[in-house]
Design an enzyme around this catalytic site. Structure first.
Site, mmCIF file in Angstrom:
data_model
loop_
_atom_site.group_PDB
_atom_site.id
_atom_site.type_symbol
_atom_site.label_atom_id
_atom_site.label_comp_id
_atom_site.label_asym_id
_atom_site.label_seq_id
_atom_site.Cartn_x
_atom_site.Cartn_y
_atom_site.Cartn_z
ATOM 1 N N ASN A 23 -11.594 -22.576 -20.581
ATOM 2 C CA ASN A 23 -11.202 -21.313 -21.209
ATOM 3 C C ASN A 23 -10.695 -21.498 -22.636
ATOM 4 O O ASN A 23 -10.805 -20.592 -23.456
ATOM 5 C CB ASN A 23 -10.159 -20.602 -20.346
ATOM 6 C CG ASN A 23 -10.755 -20.091 -19.041
ATOM 7 O OD1 ASN A 23 -11.970 -19.902 -18.936
ATOM 8 N ND2 ASN A 23 -9.915 -19.880 -18.034
ATOM 9 N N ASP A 121 -19.151 -14.264 -14.153
ATOM 10 C CA ASP A 121 -18.873 -14.219 -12.722
ATOM 11 C C ASP A 121 -19.045 -12.826 -12.141
ATOM 12 O O ASP A 121 -18.803 -11.823 -12.815
ATOM 13 C CB ASP A 121 -17.407 -14.644 -12.457
ATOM 14 C CG ASP A 121 -17.209 -16.131 -12.651
ATOM 15 O OD1 ASP A 121 -18.153 -16.879 -12.366
ATOM 16 O OD2 ASP A 121 -16.116 -16.521 -13.087
ATOM 17 N N MET A 342 -6.080 -8.591 -10.364
ATOM 18 C CA MET A 342 -6.839 -8.351 -11.588
ATOM 19 C C MET A 342 -8.328 -8.084 -11.373
ATOM 20 O O MET A 342 -8.956 -7.419 -12.192
ATOM 21 C CB MET A 342 -6.638 -9.531 -12.546
ATOM 22 C CG MET A 342 -5.187 -9.665 -12.989
ATOM 23 S SD MET A 342 -4.843 -11.140 -13.971
ATOM 24 C CE MET A 342 -5.734 -10.782 -15.476
#
Length: 438
Positions: A23, A121, A342
């Site tokens: 990330n 994803d 989330m």
């Protein structure tokens, strides 16, 4: 489609070194577009998503040189902006979630940035509003072509401003910061993400000549500058991979040492694993996990109520590790709730764990209750398909702890986030084989 064949039920032993942070890499690589000078980056993970972004930068005209394993230099002196409106870009950009972060640097330096609706994803909706609302507040004009899902922002000049982000989005904050560093005047971003990888980006930009203060807090102040120069940068180790190896060690009752983890950047990750009974020992900058031969017991809250593990923006617990924690809870002593706030589709992989014998109740798309086995019954091997990066590794951990031989299809999802995972697991004793499909 590639496949892993895993013979489970074996204890592992040895040292494993985490790769560079995925990330962080997606942010840092996009930042090279902010300067015509050379940027050298070390500890870049050799994974599908990062390699796709490096290829995209090369197609944009960035001069890319591989200096050695996991080390590259980038020089964005002659950027080909026409490529942004090509069909090839629409296809390549759509296949990578991190491609959204090229927009901020391109807008800042060249006055325009385009991107097709990114993929990535299958874990639920990921809004892009935070990114584009930030660009608009800096003075950009936004346009969206609904026919081919193509976004664009343009501006003759960006101007600093105050903004309160509607969510502490990591990629949104990174994108806005990269746009603001070359804007006229001062930009203040409140409710900014403050995780270590965003801090790394800000520190790198400051070395390039940016003026960013408040790094590590949720209030960033950016004084715009005329231009940025080159720099050298080294990626942090990947905290998600570190958490994955902690979970793997516990589930397989293995003694593992995770090397060079950058402890000070792990936040609450060690303490969350300790809450579910796992012994996480600090040895210098390494993590040592002893073999949990007697299992591990989930802690209760002070009032005796059931433990709930939930994700939250940094410094809370990262959502990328909830799938791992959920899997590790299968063999714990006690029960716990996992609350994924989330993303609404990220827990749907639990049906595969239930097929293996796990005691999991999926309460709704966001919550699951896990009743631990305490190793009194072993998971059984099965055939399954990886739906996303983190669920794929969770299923791999379950397979390595299970009795018998499991098959995991669609391992390209795992390869998106984990470098040479089968080779590295075999080095510590795992029985895993990569089968190439059609």
């Amino acid at each position: 489609m590639g496949t892993f064949k895993i013979e489970g039920g074996h204890q592992l032993k040895g040292d494993i070194t985490p790769q560079g942070a995925k990330n962080e890499a997606l942010q840092i690589l996009c930042a090279v577009l902010l300067t015509p000078e050379t940027v050298k980056i070390d500890n870049i993970p050799d994974i599908v998503d990062v390699n796709k972004l490096i290829k995209l930068l090369g197609n944009l005209g960035v001069e890319v040189k591989k200096l050695g394993p996991n080390s590259y230099s980038f020089k964005a002196e002659n950027v080909n902006l026409e490529y942004l409106e090509s069909e090839a870009f629409k296809i390549e950009g759509r296949g990578l979630r991190g491609s959204i972060m090229i927009v901020g640097p391109l807008l800042a330096r060249f006055g325009k940035g385009y991107i097709p609706k990114p993929g990535g994803d299958k874990i639920g909706r990921r809004r892009l509003d935070t990114h584009f609302e930030g660009f608009i507040k800096l003075g950009a004009t936004f346009r969206y072509n609904r026919e081919d899902y193509f976004y664009g922002v343009e501006a003759d000049e960006l101007h600093g401003t105050y903004m309160l982000l509607d969510e502490a989005s990591v990629t949104g904050t990174a994108n806005i910061v990269m746009a603001a560093v070359l804007a006229k005047g001062t930009t203040t971003i409140y409710n900014a993400a403050c995780e270590p990888y965003l801090q790394q980006l800000c520190k790198m930009l400051n070395r390039m000549g940016a003026k960013i203060s408040g790094v590590g807090s949720n209030l960033l102040t950016i004084e715009g500058v005329e231009s940025l120069g080159g720099t050298d940068h080294r990626m942090l180790p990947d905290m998600i991979e570190i958490g994955s190896w902690i979970g793997l060690a516990a589930m397989t009752k293995s003694e593992l040492t995770i090397k060079n983890v950058s402890w000070d950047d792990l936040g609450v990750i060690p303490s969350v694993f300790r809450k579910i009974g796992i012994t996480v020992e600090r040895q210098g900058d390494d993590i040592h996990i002893p073999a949990h031969t007697d299992g591990y017991e989930i802690q209760s809250y002070i009032d005796g109520s059931i433990l709930t593990i939930a994700d939250a923006p940094w410094p809370g617990f990262t959502p990328d590790l909830l799938s791992i924690v959920l899997t590790v809870l299968i063999q714990a002593r006690g029960s716990a709730v996992v609350h994924q706030k989330m993303f609404e589709s990220r827990l749907f992989f639990v049906d595969k764990l239930i097929d293996m014998g796990a005691k999991i109740i999926l309460c709704d798309p966001h919550r699951a209750t896990i009743i631990g086995h305490d190793f009194k019954s072993q998971l059984k091997a099965t055939t399954m398909t990886s739906p996303d990066i983190r669920a794929g590794v969770s299923l791999l951990i379950a397979a390595l702890s299970a009795k018998g031989t499991s098959i995991i299809h669609n391992i390209e999802q795992i390869d998106r986030g984990y470098e040479n995972i089968d080779t590295r697991l075999r080095a510590i004793g795992a029985k895993i084989e990569r089968l190439e499909g059609n």
